[in-house]
Scaffold this motif. Structure first.
Motif, PDB file in Angstrom:
ATOM      1  N   VAL A  17       0.835  -1.186   0.000  1.00 16.10           N
ATOM      2  CA  VAL A  17       0.000   0.000   0.000  1.00 16.10           C
ATOM      3  C   VAL A  17       0.875   1.244   0.000  1.00 16.10           C
ATOM      4  O   VAL A  17       0.599   2.219  -0.685  1.00 16.10           O
ATOM      5  N   ALA A  18       2.001   1.186   0.728  1.00 16.64           N
ATOM      6  CA  ALA A  18       2.881   2.345   0.824  1.00 16.64           C
ATOM      7  C   ALA A  18       3.764   2.517  -0.404  1.00 16.64           C
ATOM      8  O   ALA A  18       4.070   3.623  -0.799  1.00 16.64           O
ATOM      9  N   PHE A  19       4.192   1.416  -1.046  1.00 15.32           N
ATOM     10  CA  PHE A  19       5.196   1.516  -2.094  1.00 15.32           C
ATOM     11  C   PHE A  19       4.687   1.233  -3.502  1.00 15.32           C
ATOM     12  O   PHE A  19       5.201   1.777  -4.453  1.00 15.32           O
ATOM     13  N   ALA A  20       3.748   0.332  -3.669  1.00 13.09           N
ATOM     14  CA  ALA A  20       3.317  -0.060  -5.003  1.00 13.09           C
ATOM     15  C   ALA A  20       2.400   0.987  -5.611  1.00 13.09           C
ATOM     16  O   ALA A  20       1.738   1.745  -4.912  1.00 13.09           O
ATOM     17  N   ALA A  21       2.396   1.030  -6.936  1.00 13.33           N
ATOM     18  CA  ALA A  21       1.514   1.954  -7.636  1.00 13.33           C
ATOM     19  C   ALA A  21       0.067   1.632  -7.308  1.00 13.33           C
ATOM     20  O   ALA A  21      -0.762   2.522  -7.215  1.00 13.33           O
ATOM     21  N   GLU A  22      -0.231   0.367  -7.136  1.00 10.56           N
ATOM     22  CA  GLU A  22      -1.581  -0.067  -6.779  1.00 10.56           C
ATOM     23  C   GLU A  22      -1.475  -1.061  -5.639  1.00 10.56           C
ATOM     24  O   GLU A  22      -0.633  -1.958  -5.676  1.00 10.56           O
ATOM     25  N   PRO A  23      -2.314  -0.928  -4.601  1.00 13.52           N
ATOM     26  CA  PRO A  23      -2.241  -1.879  -3.487  1.00 13.52           C
ATOM     27  C   PRO A  23      -2.484  -3.309  -3.956  1.00 13.52           C
ATOM     28  O   PRO A  23      -3.244  -3.542  -4.893  1.00 13.52           O
ATOM     29  N   ILE A  24      -1.826  -4.249  -3.300  1.00 18.16           N
ATOM     30  CA  ILE A  24      -2.011  -5.660  -3.614  1.00 18.16           C
ATOM     31  C   ILE A  24      -3.011  -6.237  -2.625  1.00 18.16           C
ATOM     32  O   ILE A  24      -2.697  -6.421  -1.453  1.00 18.16           O
ATOM     33  N   ALA A  25      -4.206  -6.515  -3.113  1.00 16.36           N
ATOM     34  CA  ALA A  25      -5.219  -7.146  -2.273  1.00 16.36           C
ATOM     35  C   ALA A  25      -4.827  -8.609  -2.069  1.00 16.36           C
ATOM     36  O   ALA A  25      -4.313  -9.250  -2.996  1.00 16.36           O
ATOM     37  N   PRO A  26      -5.030  -9.157  -0.870  1.00 18.24           N
ATOM     38  CA  PRO A  26      -4.626 -10.541  -0.602  1.00 18.24           C
ATOM     39  C   PRO A  26      -5.182 -11.546  -1.609  1.00 18.24           C
ATOM     40  O   PRO A  26      -4.493 -12.502  -1.971  1.00 18.24           O
ATOM     41  N   GLU A  27      -6.389 -11.340  -2.098  1.00 16.97           N
ATOM     42  CA  GLU A  27      -6.965 -12.292  -3.049  1.00 16.97           C
ATOM     43  C   GLU A  27      -6.294 -12.249  -4.425  1.00 16.97           C
ATOM     44  O   GLU A  27      -6.490 -13.140  -5.249  1.00 16.97           O
ATOM     45  N   ARG A  28      -5.465 -11.248  -4.692  1.00 21.35           N
ATOM     46  CA  ARG A  28      -4.731 -11.173  -5.965  1.00 21.35           C
ATOM     47  C   ARG A  28      -3.416 -11.944  -5.922  1.00 21.35           C
ATOM     48  O   ARG A  28      -2.799 -12.160  -6.954  1.00 21.35           O
ATOM     49  N   ILE A  29      -2.966 -12.357  -4.747  1.00 24.94           N
ATOM     50  CA  ILE A  29      -1.716 -13.111  -4.627  1.00 24.94           C
ATOM     51  C   ILE A  29      -1.980 -14.534  -5.091  1.00 24.94           C
ATOM     52  O   ILE A  29      -2.795 -15.250  -4.515  1.00 24.94           O
ATOM     53  N   ILE A  30      -1.285 -14.952  -6.162  1.00 22.65           N
ATOM     54  CA  ILE A  30      -1.522 -16.286  -6.707  1.00 22.65           C
ATOM     55  C   ILE A  30      -0.393 -17.267  -6.380  1.00 22.65           C
ATOM     56  O   ILE A  30      -0.580 -18.468  -6.485  1.00 22.65           O
ATOM     57  N   ASP A  31       0.773 -16.765  -5.994  1.00 18.19           N
ATOM     58  CA  ASP A  31       1.836 -17.633  -5.504  1.00 18.19           C
ATOM     59  C   ASP A  31       2.805 -16.787  -4.688  1.00 18.19           C
ATOM     60  O   ASP A  31       2.938 -15.583  -4.918  1.00 18.19           O
ATOM     61  N   ALA A  32       3.443 -17.436  -3.735  1.00 19.01           N
ATOM     62  CA  ALA A  32       4.412 -16.759  -2.873  1.00 19.01           C
ATOM     63  C   ALA A  32       5.480 -17.763  -2.465  1.00 19.01           C
ATOM     64  O   ALA A  32       5.206 -18.952  -2.332  1.00 19.01           O
ATOM     65  N   VAL A  33       6.695 -17.250  -2.294  1.00 19.78           N
ATOM     66  CA  VAL A  33       7.790 -18.101  -1.856  1.00 19.78           C
ATOM     67  C   VAL A  33       8.757 -17.252  -1.038  1.00 19.78           C
ATOM     68  O   VAL A  33       8.908 -16.052  -1.288  1.00 19.78           O
ATOM     69  N   THR A  34       9.373 -17.886  -0.052  1.00 14.89           N
ATOM     70  CA  THR A  34      10.380 -17.199   0.742  1.00 14.89           C
ATOM     71  C   THR A  34      11.748 -17.785   0.441  1.00 14.89           C
ATOM     72  O   THR A  34      11.878 -18.934   0.028  1.00 14.89           O
ATOM     73  N   GLY A  35      12.762 -16.979   0.636  1.00 18.35           N
ATOM     74  CA  GLY A  35      14.148 -17.395   0.428  1.00 18.35           C
ATOM     75  C   GLY A  35      15.053 -16.249   0.831  1.00 18.35           C
ATOM     76  O   GLY A  35      14.575 -15.176   1.196  1.00 18.35           O
ATOM     77  N   ASP A  36      16.329 -16.457   0.759  1.00 21.06           N
ATOM     78  CA  ASP A  36      17.284 -15.405   1.101  1.00 21.06           C
ATOM     79  C   ASP A  36      17.877 -14.852  -0.192  1.00 21.06           C
ATOM     80  O   ASP A  36      18.958 -15.239  -0.612  1.00 21.06           O
ATOM     81  N   TRP A  37      17.160 -13.944  -0.858  1.00 15.56           N
ATOM     82  CA  TRP A  37      17.549 -13.456  -2.183  1.00 15.56           C
ATOM     83  C   TRP A  37      18.850 -12.656  -2.147  1.00 15.56           C
ATOM     84  O   TRP A  37      19.662 -12.757  -3.045  1.00 15.56           O
ATOM     85  N   ASN A  38      19.025 -11.807  -1.109  1.00 15.86           N
ATOM     86  CA  ASN A  38      20.206 -10.945  -1.068  1.00 15.86           C
ATOM     87  C   ASN A  38      21.313 -11.491  -0.160  1.00 15.86           C
ATOM     88  O   ASN A  38      22.266 -10.790   0.149  1.00 15.86           O
ATOM     89  N   LYS A  39      21.180 -12.722   0.271  1.00 16.60           N
ATOM     90  CA  LYS A  39      22.202 -13.447   1.047  1.00 16.60           C
ATOM     91  C   LYS A  39      22.661 -12.701   2.302  1.00 16.60           C
ATOM     92  O   LYS A  39      23.840 -12.571   2.581  1.00 16.60           O
ATOM     93  N   ASP A  40      21.646 -12.235   3.071  1.00 16.35           N
ATOM     94  CA  ASP A  40      21.960 -11.584   4.341  1.00 16.35           C
ATOM     95  C   ASP A  40      21.497 -12.415   5.535  1.00 16.35           C
ATOM     96  O   ASP A  40      21.392 -11.920   6.644  1.00 16.35           O
ATOM     97  N   ASP A  41      21.218 -13.699   5.284  1.00 12.73           N
ATOM     98  CA  ASP A  41      20.769 -14.638   6.311  1.00 12.73           C
ATOM     99  C   ASP A  41      19.414 -14.275   6.901  1.00 12.73           C
ATOM    100  O   ASP A  41      19.108 -14.623   8.041  1.00 12.73           O
ATOM    101  N   GLN A  42      18.591 -13.575   6.136  1.00 14.83           N
ATOM    102  CA  GLN A  42      17.232 -13.258   6.560  1.00 14.83           C
ATOM    103  C   GLN A  42      16.258 -13.712   5.473  1.00 14.83           C
ATOM    104  O   GLN A  42      16.593 -13.715   4.296  1.00 14.83           O
ATOM    105  N   SER A  43      15.062 -14.082   5.894  1.00 20.38           N
ATOM    106  CA  SER A  43      14.065 -14.587   4.962  1.00 20.38           C
ATOM    107  C   SER A  43      13.404 -13.442   4.199  1.00 20.38           C
ATOM    108  O   SER A  43      12.896 -12.485   4.794  1.00 20.38           O
ATOM    109  N   ASP A  44      13.440 -13.528   2.866  1.00 26.84           N
ATOM    110  CA  ASP A  44      12.834 -12.537   1.985  1.00 26.84           C
ATOM    111  C   ASP A  44      11.587 -13.155   1.347  1.00 26.84           C
ATOM    112  O   ASP A  44      11.285 -14.324   1.571  1.00 26.84           O
ATOM    113  N   LEU A  45      10.886 -12.394   0.533  1.00 29.86           N
ATOM    114  CA  LEU A  45       9.603 -12.831  -0.009  1.00 29.86           C
ATOM    115  C   LEU A  45       9.466 -12.421  -1.465  1.00 29.86           C
ATOM    116  O   LEU A  45       9.893 -11.329  -1.858  1.00 29.86           O
TER     117      LEU A  45
END
Length: 194
Positions: A17-45
């Motif tokens: 809501v704060a950053f995207a041009a249009e808010p992402i309603a939960p029902e629009r999420i069709i897939d999600a995955v977590t991982g450490d994309w930037n290799k900082d030992d924290q879970s990203d999305l």
């Protein structure tokens, strides 16, 4: 793991809501995955998000943990990038998906294995490089259900320019293309359909 993913989705939805041009309603999420994309030992999305009403291409939204706060922040917003089914009532065999790869990259898979004689699947591999999410690799395979001799197998390393098309080694100019700037009609290199 499910609770962590649901919490991350809730934070991501609020952050959108704060950053995207249009808010992402939960029902629009069709897939999600977590991982450490930037290799900082924290879970990203990463999220695949159904397009707004009247549009047909699915968006990719990538979040990483802030280094000063354990909160997710949107770092890559790429609406309209992936073809595929975005509803539970959609055609079988056209569902896109996300996979967290062991090396910290993100695989985005799309396909048409359910309709017509020309079936295909593609995978974009996204990697975190120099503060951006770039298309590091692109794989495309197709076949004709009526002609067993027709078809293409292509694996293209966008960052190095190395490619293999139907067992033939090729080399093209290396490219550094962010997911936001990727154009599926012209950036597939040797895997393009001319």
């Amino acid at each position: 793991m499910i609770r962590a993913l649901l919490a991350a989705l809730a934070v991501a939805t609020c952050a959108s809501v704060a950053f995207a041009a249009e808010p992402i309603a939960p029902e629009r999420i069709i897939d999600a995955v977590t991982g450490d994309w930037n290799k900082d030992d924290q879970s990203d999305l990463a999220l695949l998000v159904a397009p707004p009403e009247g549009e047909d291409m699915i968006g990719i939204y990538i979040y990483v943990r802030d280094k000063d706060h354990p909160l997710l922040k949107l770092v890559a917003e790429a609406p309209g990038k992936i073809w595929g089914n975005s509803s539970l009532e959609g055609m079988f065999g056209q569902d896109p998906s996300l996979t967290a790869l062991p090396n910290g990259s993100l695989a985005v898979h799309s396909q048409n294995s359910g309709i017509g004689r020309n079936r295909w699947e593609q995978q974009m591999t996204l990697a975190y490089r120099n503060g951006d999410f770039v298309v590091a690799g692109y794989t495309y395979n197709d076949y004709d259900t009526l002609d067993p001799d027709a078809g293409t197998n292509c694996d293209y390393n966008v960052l190095t320019g190395k490619a293999k098309v139907n067992d033939k080694e090729l080399r093209v100019e290396p490219k550094f293309i962010t997911i936001q700037n990727w154009d599926d009609t012209k950036d597939r290199g040797p895997c393009g359909n001319d």
